[in-house]
Design an enzyme around this catalytic site. Structure first.
Site, short mmCIF file in Angstrom:
data_model
loop_
_atom_site.label_atom_id
_atom_site.label_comp_id
_atom_site.label_asym_id
_atom_site.label_seq_id
_atom_site.Cartn_x
_atom_site.Cartn_y
_atom_site.Cartn_z
N ASP A 36 0.82 -1.22 0.00
CA ASP A 36 0.00 0.00 0.00
C ASP A 36 0.85 1.27 0.00
O ASP A 36 0.31 2.38 -0.05
CB ASP A 36 -0.93 0.00 1.22
CG ASP A 36 -1.97 -1.11 1.12
OD1 ASP A 36 -2.29 -1.53 0.00
OD2 ASP A 36 -2.45 -1.56 2.18
N ARG A 45 -5.21 6.69 -0.93
CA ARG A 45 -3.73 6.78 -0.89
C ARG A 45 -3.19 7.67 -2.01
O ARG A 45 -2.14 8.28 -1.86
CB ARG A 45 -3.12 5.39 -0.91
CG ARG A 45 -3.55 4.56 0.29
CD ARG A 45 -2.66 3.40 0.59
NE ARG A 45 -3.35 2.40 1.40
CZ ARG A 45 -3.51 2.48 2.72
NH1 ARG A 45 -3.02 3.50 3.40
NH2 ARG A 45 -4.15 1.53 3.38
C1 S3P Z 1 -4.83 -6.10 3.30
C2 S3P Z 1 -4.06 -6.73 2.37
C3 S3P Z 1 -3.55 -6.08 1.16
C4 S3P Z 1 -3.60 -4.57 1.26
C5 S3P Z 1 -4.90 -4.08 1.83
C6 S3P Z 1 -5.13 -4.66 3.22
C7 S3P Z 1 -5.34 -6.85 4.45
O1 S3P Z 1 -4.34 -6.49 0.06
O2 S3P Z 1 -3.39 -3.98 0.01
O3 S3P Z 1 -4.92 -2.66 1.94
O4 S3P Z 1 -5.79 -6.24 5.43
O5 S3P Z 1 -5.30 -8.09 4.42
P1 S3P Z 1 -4.06 -7.89 -0.72
O6 S3P Z 1 -4.11 -8.96 0.27
O7 S3P Z 1 -5.19 -8.03 -1.70
O8 S3P Z 1 -2.73 -7.69 -1.39
#
Ligand code: S3P
Length: 436
Positions: free
Chosen positions: A317, A391
């Site tokens: 992120d 973001r």
């Molecule tokens: C998250 C996992 C990430 C991240 C998201 C939050 C989570 O996504 O980008 O903001 O809380 O498990 P992905 O698991 O799809 O990469």
């Protein structure tokens, strides 16, 4: 909203709102536990409030108690059918994790989200959760809205994630909680392990073993989760914005207290250090199974960096704001292997490129790599389209602190999904952000 160069350095000591990933999970796991959980430091951002509303609609009693939140759990398998559509707003985490919970509850639910979420891929959770016995009907392309009929007797599954995604891993573990037997998830690379930490915290039997470059997580189904109080650390993904701003505005000195430092989340800190950032951690401690510390940063002249694709899960992120740091670094940076950025709140790979170009920075996208040619003082003066993506909005406001001419963003409303109070907090530090 308009961001321009501040008259003085950014200085102060701050805290940032609670971790978004941990906040969603705290509400969900507490709702499946027996007894009352007290959550301290919950992120009260739009995304997490959607999770709270959905859990309430599924029969969980959730209320505020001063600054804390109290959740009266219903026990595993104890949720009740919702009377209306569950609207997950802008939140992919809320939507995907909830699919996992619903897959092993024997009733029908309908889920939707905002225009951004309705474009994001849900097949990545639908496919494995179908193997548990749940039935999903989605729009073509596996998009929300989605109808879910949970399995009466969910099967425990063994699944290898095709992409390193903590959301998919967590959805499968949540479904596995109400399946008899052993659920096994293999991830190709380690992803944030907040679900694993919290499952242990609530008393589930779970093992994690290293496998190749990744991990295998094994969860014994139908444990009795017992209510356990949760203290949510500050979100390192939110800390990233004031931190990069302070690094870039000459003379700045900032401390951000109580930031989550789970090693699977700290790729940005590692990368900034490689760029020469003066970044130190004090009061390192463990709190409810998660590492926490105070992060101190002094403005530093940065040098370009080459970030390997393997680091992406630990800073997924943070790329938009890292790209802003790279725009001010000496030399050309290459951020590799960013295919997953294309399916975030917006196509963040294209949108980050466009954000920097709006600031007059030279950028190329080659395959899944982002290449940024750093400069001492980007001209700025552009308007950034934020595509319903919090973001991107915050990254553009950070860029505006160091461009020659101000930067504008088309929409600041989505900042509240993850970082309520961002603009006033940045202003208190000395940032120049105006609402025309
Ligand atoms: C998250 C996992 C990430 C991240 C998201 C939050 C989570 O996504 O980008 O903001 O809380 O498990 P992905 O698991 O799809 O990469």
């Amino acid at each position: 909203m308009l961001a321009s160069r501040p008259v003085a350095p950014l200085t102060g000591g701050i805290t940032v709102p609670g971790d978004k990933s941990i906040s969603h999970r705290a509400l969900m796991f507490a709702g499946l536990a027996v007894g009352e959980t007290r959550i301290t430091g919950l992120l009260e951002g739009e995304d997490v409030l959607r999770t709270a509303a959905a859990m309430r609609a599924l029969g969980v009693e959730i209320r505020r108690d001063g600054a804390d939140w109290l959740v009266a759990g219903r026990g595993i398998g104890g949720l009740t059918p919702p009377e209306d559509v569950l609207d997950m707003g802008n939140s992919g985490t809320a939507a995907r994790l909830l699919c996992g919970i619903l897959a092993s509850h024997d009733f029908c639910a309908v889920m939707t989200g905002d225009a951004s979420l309705r474009k994001r891929p849900m097949r990545r959770v639908i496919e494995p959760l179908r193997a548990c016995g749940a039935d999903f009907t989605a729009r073509p392309g596996g998009l929300l809205p989605l109808t879910i009929v949970g399995a009466r007797d969910a099967l425990p599954i063994t699944y290898t994630l095709p992409v390193a995604s903590a959301q998919v891993k967590s959805a499968i573990l949540l479904a596995g909680l109400n399946a008899r037997g052993l659920t096994e998830v293999e991830e190709p690379a380690p992803t944030r392990d907040h679900s694993e930490n919290m499952l242990r915290h609530f008393g589930a039997a779970l093992t994690v073993s290293q496998h190749g470059g990744g991990r295998i997580i094994r969860l014994t189904g139908q444990p009795e989760l017992r209510a356990a109080n949760v203290v949510v650390p500050g979100d390192p993904s939110s800390a990233a914005f004031p931190l990069v701003a302070a690094l870039l505005v000459p003379g700045s000195q900032l401390s951000i207290n109580g930031v989550g430092l789970n090693p699977l989340r700290t790729g940005l800190f590692e990368t900034l250090r490689e760029m020469g950032a003066d970044l130190t951690v004090r009061n390192f401690r463990t709190q409810g199974g998660e590492s926490v510390g105070d992060v101190m940063v002094d403005a530093t002249e940065l040098t370009a960096v080459d970030v390997p694709p393997e680091r992406a899960p630990s800073m997924i992120d943070e790329y938009p704001v890292l790209a802003v740091a790279c725009a001010l670094a000496r030399g050309t940076s290459r951020l590799r292997g960013l295919s997953e950025l294309r399916v975030k709140e917006s196509d963040r790979l294209a949108a980050t490129g466009a954000l920097l170009r709006a600031g007059g920075v030279r950028v190329e996208i080659e395959g899944d790599d982002l290449i940024i040619h750093g400069m001492t003082r980007p001209p700025g003066g552009g308007l950034v389209e934020t595509h319903m993506d919090h973001r991107l909005a915050m990254s553009a406001l950070v860029l505006g602190q160091v461009t020659a001419a101000p930067m504008r963003i088309d929409d600041s409303s989505f900042i509240d999904t993850s970082f309520p109070g961002f603009v006033p907090l940045m202003r208190r530090l000395g940032a120049a952000i105006e609402s025309p």
